[in-house]
Design an enzyme around this catalytic site. Sequence first.
Site, PDB file in Angstrom:
ATOM      1  N   ALA A   3       0.854  -1.182   0.000  1.00 43.76           N
ATOM      2  CA  ALA A   3       0.000   0.000   0.000  1.00 43.76           C
ATOM      3  C   ALA A   3       0.894   1.237   0.000  1.00 43.76           C
ATOM      4  O   ALA A   3       1.291   1.741   1.056  1.00 43.76           O
ATOM      5  CB  ALA A   3      -0.927  -0.021   1.213  1.00 43.76           C
TER       6      ALA A   3
ATOM      7  N   ARG B  26      10.038  -5.609  -9.965  1.00 47.20           N
ATOM      8  CA  ARG B  26      10.302  -5.267 -11.376  1.00 47.20           C
ATOM      9  C   ARG B  26      10.699  -6.504 -12.168  1.00 47.20           C
ATOM     10  O   ARG B  26      10.371  -6.622 -13.347  1.00 47.20           O
ATOM     11  CB  ARG B  26      11.392  -4.199 -11.457  1.00 47.20           C
TER      12      ARG B  26
ATOM     13  N   GLN C  78       5.145 -11.804 -46.790  1.00 45.61           N
ATOM     14  CA  GLN C  78       6.329 -11.245 -46.106  1.00 45.61           C
ATOM     15  C   GLN C  78       5.974 -10.206 -45.041  1.00 45.61           C
ATOM     16  O   GLN C  78       6.642 -10.118 -44.007  1.00 45.61           O
ATOM     17  CB  GLN C  78       7.299 -10.639 -47.116  1.00 45.61           C
TER      18      GLN C  78
ATOM     19  N   GLU D  18       4.902  -0.885 -10.604  1.00 42.36           N
ATOM     20  CA  GLU D  18       6.264  -1.043 -10.078  1.00 42.36           C
ATOM     21  C   GLU D  18       7.207   0.032 -10.624  1.00 42.36           C
ATOM     22  O   GLU D  18       8.376  -0.219 -10.901  1.00 42.36           O
ATOM     23  CB  GLU D  18       6.796  -2.455 -10.402  1.00 42.36           C
TER      24      GLU D  18
HETATM   25  C1  LIG Z   1      -3.942  -2.094 -11.967  1.00 42.62           C
HETATM   26  C2  LIG Z   1      -3.026  -1.350 -11.049  1.00 42.62           C
HETATM   27  C3  LIG Z   1      -2.519  -1.987  -9.926  1.00 42.62           C
HETATM   28  C4  LIG Z   1      -1.724  -1.271  -9.021  1.00 42.62           C
HETATM   29  N1  LIG Z   1      -1.317  -1.895  -7.873  1.00 42.62           N
HETATM   30  C5  LIG Z   1      -0.708  -1.149  -6.912  1.00 42.62           C
HETATM   31  C6  LIG Z   1      -0.424  -1.719  -5.630  1.00 42.62           C
HETATM   32  O1  LIG Z   1      -0.670  -2.893  -5.372  1.00 42.62           O
HETATM   33  N2  LIG Z   1       0.133  -0.904  -4.683  1.00 42.62           N
HETATM   34  C7  LIG Z   1       0.426   0.403  -4.921  1.00 42.62           C
HETATM   35  O2  LIG Z   1       0.916   1.070  -4.016  1.00 42.62           O
HETATM   36  N3  LIG Z   1       0.173   0.970  -6.136  1.00 42.62           N
HETATM   37  C8  LIG Z   1      -0.395   0.228  -7.126  1.00 42.62           C
HETATM   38  N4  LIG Z   1      -0.674   0.787  -8.352  1.00 42.62           N
HETATM   39  C9  LIG Z   1      -0.369   2.191  -8.570  1.00 42.62           C
HETATM   40  C10 LIG Z   1       0.838   2.394  -9.471  1.00 42.62           C
HETATM   41  O3  LIG Z   1       2.013   1.959  -8.809  1.00 42.62           O
HETATM   42  C11 LIG Z   1       0.883   3.878  -9.853  1.00 42.62           C
HETATM   43  O4  LIG Z   1      -0.229   4.107 -10.715  1.00 42.62           O
HETATM   44  C12 LIG Z   1       2.189   4.239 -10.528  1.00 42.62           C
HETATM   45  O5  LIG Z   1       3.239   4.219  -9.602  1.00 42.62           O
HETATM   46  C13 LIG Z   1       2.133   5.636 -11.166  1.00 42.62           C
HETATM   47  O6  LIG Z   1       1.665   6.580 -10.258  1.00 42.62           O
HETATM   48  P1  LIG Z   1       0.470   7.579 -10.679  1.00 42.62           P
HETATM   49  O7  LIG Z   1      -0.629   6.748 -11.229  1.00 42.62           O
HETATM   50  O8  LIG Z   1       0.163   8.415  -9.483  1.00 42.62           O
HETATM   51  O9  LIG Z   1       1.047   8.445 -11.833  1.00 42.62           O
HETATM   52  P2  LIG Z   1       1.869   9.825 -11.663  1.00 42.62           P
HETATM   53  O10 LIG Z   1       2.915   9.668 -10.656  1.00 42.62           O
HETATM   54  O11 LIG Z   1       0.889  10.927 -11.483  1.00 42.62           O
HETATM   55  O12 LIG Z   1       2.556   9.942 -13.099  1.00 42.62           O
HETATM   56  C14 LIG Z   1       1.836  10.400 -14.258  1.00 42.62           C
HETATM   57  C15 LIG Z   1       2.811  10.418 -15.435  1.00 42.62           C
HETATM   58  O13 LIG Z   1       3.899  11.314 -15.164  1.00 42.62           O
HETATM   59  C16 LIG Z   1       5.131  10.623 -15.315  1.00 42.62           C
HETATM   60  N5  LIG Z   1       6.106  11.168 -14.358  1.00 42.62           N
HETATM   61  C17 LIG Z   1       5.920  11.366 -13.026  1.00 42.62           C
HETATM   62  N6  LIG Z   1       7.026  11.885 -12.480  1.00 42.62           N
HETATM   63  C18 LIG Z   1       7.941  11.988 -13.469  1.00 42.62           C
HETATM   64  C19 LIG Z   1       9.299  12.436 -13.542  1.00 42.62           C
HETATM   65  N7  LIG Z   1       9.954  12.868 -12.459  1.00 42.62           N
HETATM   66  N8  LIG Z   1       9.925  12.424 -14.728  1.00 42.62           N
HETATM   67  C20 LIG Z   1       9.289  11.963 -15.845  1.00 42.62           C
HETATM   68  N9  LIG Z   1       8.009  11.529 -15.844  1.00 42.62           N
HETATM   69  C21 LIG Z   1       7.360  11.530 -14.678  1.00 42.62           C
HETATM   70  C22 LIG Z   1       4.809   9.165 -15.052  1.00 42.62           C
HETATM   71  O14 LIG Z   1       5.789   8.305 -15.632  1.00 42.62           O
HETATM   72  C23 LIG Z   1       3.450   9.052 -15.718  1.00 42.62           C
HETATM   73  O15 LIG Z   1       3.640   8.929 -17.111  1.00 42.62           O
HETATM   74  C24 LIG Z   1      -1.407   0.073  -9.292  1.00 42.62           C
HETATM   75  C25 LIG Z   1      -1.864   0.695 -10.459  1.00 42.62           C
HETATM   76  C26 LIG Z   1      -2.675   0.005 -11.333  1.00 42.62           C
HETATM   77  C27 LIG Z   1      -3.188   0.693 -12.573  1.00 42.62           C
END
Ligand SMILES: Cc1cc2nc3c(=O)[nH]c(=O)nc-3n(C[C@H](O)[C@H](O)[C@H](O)COP(=O)(O)OP(=O)(O)OC[C@H]3O[C@@H](n4cnc5c(N)ncnc54)[C@H](O)[C@@H]3O)c2cc1C
Length: 383
Positions: free
Chosen positions: A122, A243, A279, A363
Amino acid sequence: MTTNQNEESLILESIDRFLEREVKPFVREWEHDDIYPHEVVARMKEMGLFGAIIPQQFGGLGLSAGTYARIVERISVVWMSLTGIFNSHLIMAAAVLRFGTAEQKQRFLPRFATGELQGGLALTEPDCGTDLQAIRCHAKRDGEDYIINGTKTWISNGIHGNCLALLVKTDPAAEPRHRGMSLFIAEKGKGFSVSRKLEKLGYKGIDSAELLFEDYRVPAANLISGEEGMGLNHTLAGLELGRINVAARGVGLARASLNEALAYAQVRETFGKPIAQHQAIQIMLADMATRVEAARLLVESAAKAYDEGRRCDMEAGMAKLFASEAAISNSLDAMRIHGGYGYSKEFNVERFYRDAPLLVIGEGTNEMQRIIIAKQLIERNPV
Ligand SMILES: Cc1cc2nc3c(=O)[nH]c(=O)nc-3n(C[C@H](O)[C@H](O)[C@H](O)COP(=O)(O)OP(=O)(O)OC[C@H]3O[C@@H](n4cnc5c(N)ncnc54)[C@H](O)[C@@H]3O)c2cc1C
């Protein structure tokens, strides 16, 4: 850690039998109806998968990351969602194994190994995922307990799991911010509730949930390592295994897409011959097969580094980046090769196409993987 060849072959054969008989015939129905596969989860526990990388002294199978990755690849060829059910569980177990106190290892690892405790991670909150240091969920010491308040979202195993590695702020004012972060072993109880199940494009069957913590009490004895301020380090170290798992899922999905496309291309005819004789189709098949092999080699290299106890954030990052992009490319190519049938719910490729994008997000997004790889490249090659 290493697994001997004989032992690995026996495990992989039993996984193949299980998939063939107990998953393959039902996967399309379960996936389309978003059904949590309770019986399959119970079988995976029986087979020891919830203790795959937990050492035998704690009741696990004690498998190497290499063998674990091969298991994940095989399962993902049939249904990727199943690997999500034990992946975040094992990342949590790995964090306790690597950083837990002796008492925490004795108390939790045997229960993780049997699946009595079904864990998860979490970390993510509604306002932040990548920038974990911005989390708001916080824990305040109160005698022998901490009291936790906050919201977590997207948590895999959030509904059917019963114990989470919960990342919180123990000192919201700390600078640098990570010094104020701590990771707790949080068993479900009063004040820990599921606020909603999240609907998704793919990765169905497995539960993704938003969780609410309202004056939730966790014993101070559940603070991983017993020391405040180490939570982000513990989390990031655990994500190396995560990862490798995601990369192995990518190999599985890329291989499944190739398998389906290769078979279909040899039976579907246009202009008097199977499309596999054109092809344009051959070029796609060749690229797909090459991606599968390259992705698998990167996963093996990352798993080897992990098993040898070497730092492997760059290797795991490269494997995750390449294999997840390979899964996306191959699922789209498989859909093209299937023509109109690729868009039909009666074929598997539409599922691969819906499942693959998750791999570039979970991840650590692929944008972040590139940043991690570049930072390590520079650090390892100073001039
Ligand atoms: C089906 C599913 C299962 C999941 N399971 C879990 C779980 O079990 N536990 C848990 O804790 N989370 C879980 N997650 C959450 C997931 O880890 C996050 O969605 C992910 O880490 C991205 O965070 P965010 O969605 O807040 O995107 P954001 O952090 O808001 O990012 C949005 C975009 O900005 C980009 N970005 C952000 N910062 C930078 C930077 N410094 N430089 C360049 N680009 C950047 C990102 O790459 C992305 O393209 C899950 C998500 C999904 C969809």
